[in-house]
Design an enzyme around this catalytic site. Structure first.
Site, PDB file in Angstrom:
ATOM      1  N   PHE A 167       0.856  -1.193   0.000  1.00  0.00           N
ATOM      2  CA  PHE A 167       0.000   0.000   0.000  1.00  0.00           C
ATOM      3  C   PHE A 167       0.887   1.235   0.000  1.00  0.00           C
ATOM      4  CE2 PHE A 167      -2.571  -3.418   1.771  1.00  0.00           C
ATOM      5  CZ  PHE A 167      -3.660  -3.337   0.913  1.00  0.00           C
ATOM      6  N   GLU A 168       0.530   2.189  -0.858  1.00  0.00           N
ATOM      7  CA  GLU A 168       1.382   3.365  -1.029  1.00  0.00           C
ATOM      8  C   GLU A 168       0.630   4.654  -0.733  1.00  0.00           C
ATOM      9  OE1 GLU A 168       4.161   3.138  -4.185  1.00  0.00           O
ATOM     10  OE2 GLU A 168       4.579   1.058  -3.677  1.00  0.00           O
TER      11      GLU A 168
END
Ligand SMILES: *[C@@H]1O[C@H](CO)[C@@H](O)[C@H](O)[C@H]1NC(C)=O
Ligand SMILES: *[C@@H]1O[C@H](CO)[C@@H](O)[C@H](O)[C@H]1NC(C)=O
Length: 350
Positions: A167-168
Site C-alpha cells: 500500500f502506497e
C-alpha cells in the site's frame, strides 16, 4: 535450500529435486524476491510469461503485481493480462496460463509465489470498518487460497503461497483485514503461507504503519530502498554509521517493534536505471550488501521488477554473488571480481 517446505514432502522426493531448488528461507540471508506482473521496462515484449523466469535458480520469491482493488477486487498484470480473459461482471482476470505457470514454478522449481496487494494505483483507502475489512479478507483468501471451488479465481486451481502488502497511500482498518488474512493462512493445514509487506524506507512507513507497528505478524518485509532520500544511493562506503541510508533503522524495527521478532528484512532495489530513482550498479551494491549482512534481520534482496532485471544483463548474477559471498561486513572490499559473477542458476546455494 534446507528448509524449503517442498522438502518436507518425503525423502524420496528430495533426491529428485533440482539442486538449486529455492523458496523463502527464514534462516537465509540470501533470499531474492523479484516482482512480476507490471512490465516496468515497458516494451510490449519485455515481460514474458511467468514460467520463463522460474527456471532461474537464484530467484526464490515472486510477488505477482498487482491485486489493486480489494473491496472490489481488481487484477492487473500489464501485458500478461493479454493472455487472460475477464470474468463477466467483474474486474478479475481469468488466467489459465498463469495458473499453469504458478504450478510449474512451485512444483518444479520450489518458488514462493505471492499475490501483491496494492500498488501505486490502489485507491480504495482501506475499509470503512472492521467487519467489512474482515469480509474482504475472507473473499481474497477464497479467490487465491486453497478453496479451489470458489468462483472467479484469477489463477483458477493454482494456490498461491501467501500475500504481500504494497500500500502506497493512506489506508484505514488495515489491521482487521491483515489479521483476518493471517488467521486464515495460519489455520489452513494445506501448506505454509507467508505474509510480507513492502514499505518505503522512510520510517515509519505511513501507508503500512498500522500493520507494521506491532499489530501483525509478518514473515518478511521488502523495504523499498529507492525513490527516497534513505535509499541505496545514500550509502556511504566504509562508514559504520550511515546517515541517510537507514537499513539499521529497519533492523531495529525488526527487533523492537515487529510482532514477529524473527521477521526478515529484504533490501529492496531497482533492477535497472529506469526502474526507480537511486539505481546502483552491482559493484556499488556489493559493498551495501556486505554492510547489511551484519544485521541479523537481513534476509536478502527484493528487486523491482522482473522485466527491468532481465533487460539488465549480468545484474542478477552479480547481486546473487554478493549475497552468497563471505567476507566481513563494512570493511569488505569486493571490487570488480564479483561483478564477473556466476552463471545464472549454476551456483548451488549452501
Ligand atoms: C502470452 O502467451 C504467449 C504464448 O504462450 C507467450 O509466449 C507470452 O510469453 C505470454 N505473454 C506474457 C506476458 O505472459
Ligand atoms: C501465524 O503464523 C506466524 C508465522 O508462523 C506467527 O508468527 C504468528 O504468531 C501466527 N499467528 C498470528 C495470529 O499471526
Amino acid at each position: 535450500m534446507a528448509f524449503s517446505k517442498i522438502l518436507y514432502a518425503s525423502a524420496t522426493i528430495i533426491s529428485a529435486l533440482p539442486a538449486a531448488l529455492a523458496g523463502f528461507n527464514v534462516a537465509s540471508q540470501s533470499n531474492i524476491a523479484v516482482y512480476w506482473g507490471q512490465n516496468s521496462y515497458g516494451q510490449a515484449s519485455s515481460q514474458q510469461r511467468l514460467s520463463t523466469y522460474c527456471s532461474n535458480g537464484q530467484v526464490d520469491i515472486i510477488p505477482l503485481a498487482f491485486l489493486n482493488g480489494v473491496n472490489n477486487p481488481i487484477t492487473n498484470f500489464a501485458n500478461a493480462g493479454d493472455n487472460c480473459t475477464v470474468f463477466t461482471g467483474t474486474q478479475l482476470l481469468n488466467c489459465p496460463q498463469i495458473e499453469e505457470d504458478i504450478k510449474t514454478c512451485q512444483a518444479t522449481y520450489g518458488k514462493t509465489i505471492l499475490v501483491s496487494i496494492g500498488g501505486a494505483t490502489y485507491t480504495e483507502g482501506g475499509f470503512t470498518d472492521a467487519a467489512s475489512a474482515q469480509a474482504a479478507a475472507t473473499n481474497i483468501w477464497n479467490l487465491f487460497g486453497p478453496n479451489t471451488a470458489y468462483a472467479n479465481r484469477p489463477f483458477r486451481t493454482a494456490v498461491i503461497d501467501g500475500f504481500d502488502f504494497d500500500f502506497e497511500s493512506i489506508t484505514q482498518n488495515m489491521v482487521p483485514f491483515a489479521q483476518k488474512l493471517r488467521d486464515l493462512m495460519n489455520a489452513s493445514t494445506s501448506k505454509t503461507y507467508y505474509l510480507s509487506a513492502a514499505p518505503q524506507c522512510p520510517y515509519p512507513d505511513l501507508a503500512n504503519n498500522d500493520m507494521l507497528n506491532g499489530a501483525i505478524s509478518f514473515d518478511f518485509i521488502m523495504v523499498q530502498f529507492y525513490n527516497n532520500y534513505c535509499g541505496v544511493q545514500a550509502f556511504v562506503p566504509g562508514a559504520g554509521t550511515q546517515n541517510n541510508f537507514n537499513f539499521q533503522t529497519w533492523d531495529t524495527w525488526a527487533k523492537q517493534t515487529s510482532k514477529n521478532e524473527n521477521v526478515k528484512v529484504l533490501l529492496g532495489i531497482p533492477a535497472n536505471t529506469g526502474a526507480g530513482a537511486g539505481y546502483q550498479t552491482a559493484s556499488a551494491l556489493a559493498l551495501i550488501i556486505a554492510y547489511c549482512k551484519q544485521f541479523s534481520s537481513f534476509g536478502g534482496i527484493m528487486i523491482w521488477d522482473m522485466s527491468q532485471l532481465w533487460a539488465n544483463s549480468g545484474f542478477l548474477d552479480a547481486v546473487y554473488a554478493s549475497l552468497i559471498s563471505g567476507g566481513s561486513p563494512i570493511t569488505a572490499n569486493y571490487g570488480t571480481t564479483l561483478v564477473a559473477g556466476t552463471t545464472k542458476g549454476a551456483t548451488v546455494r549452501t
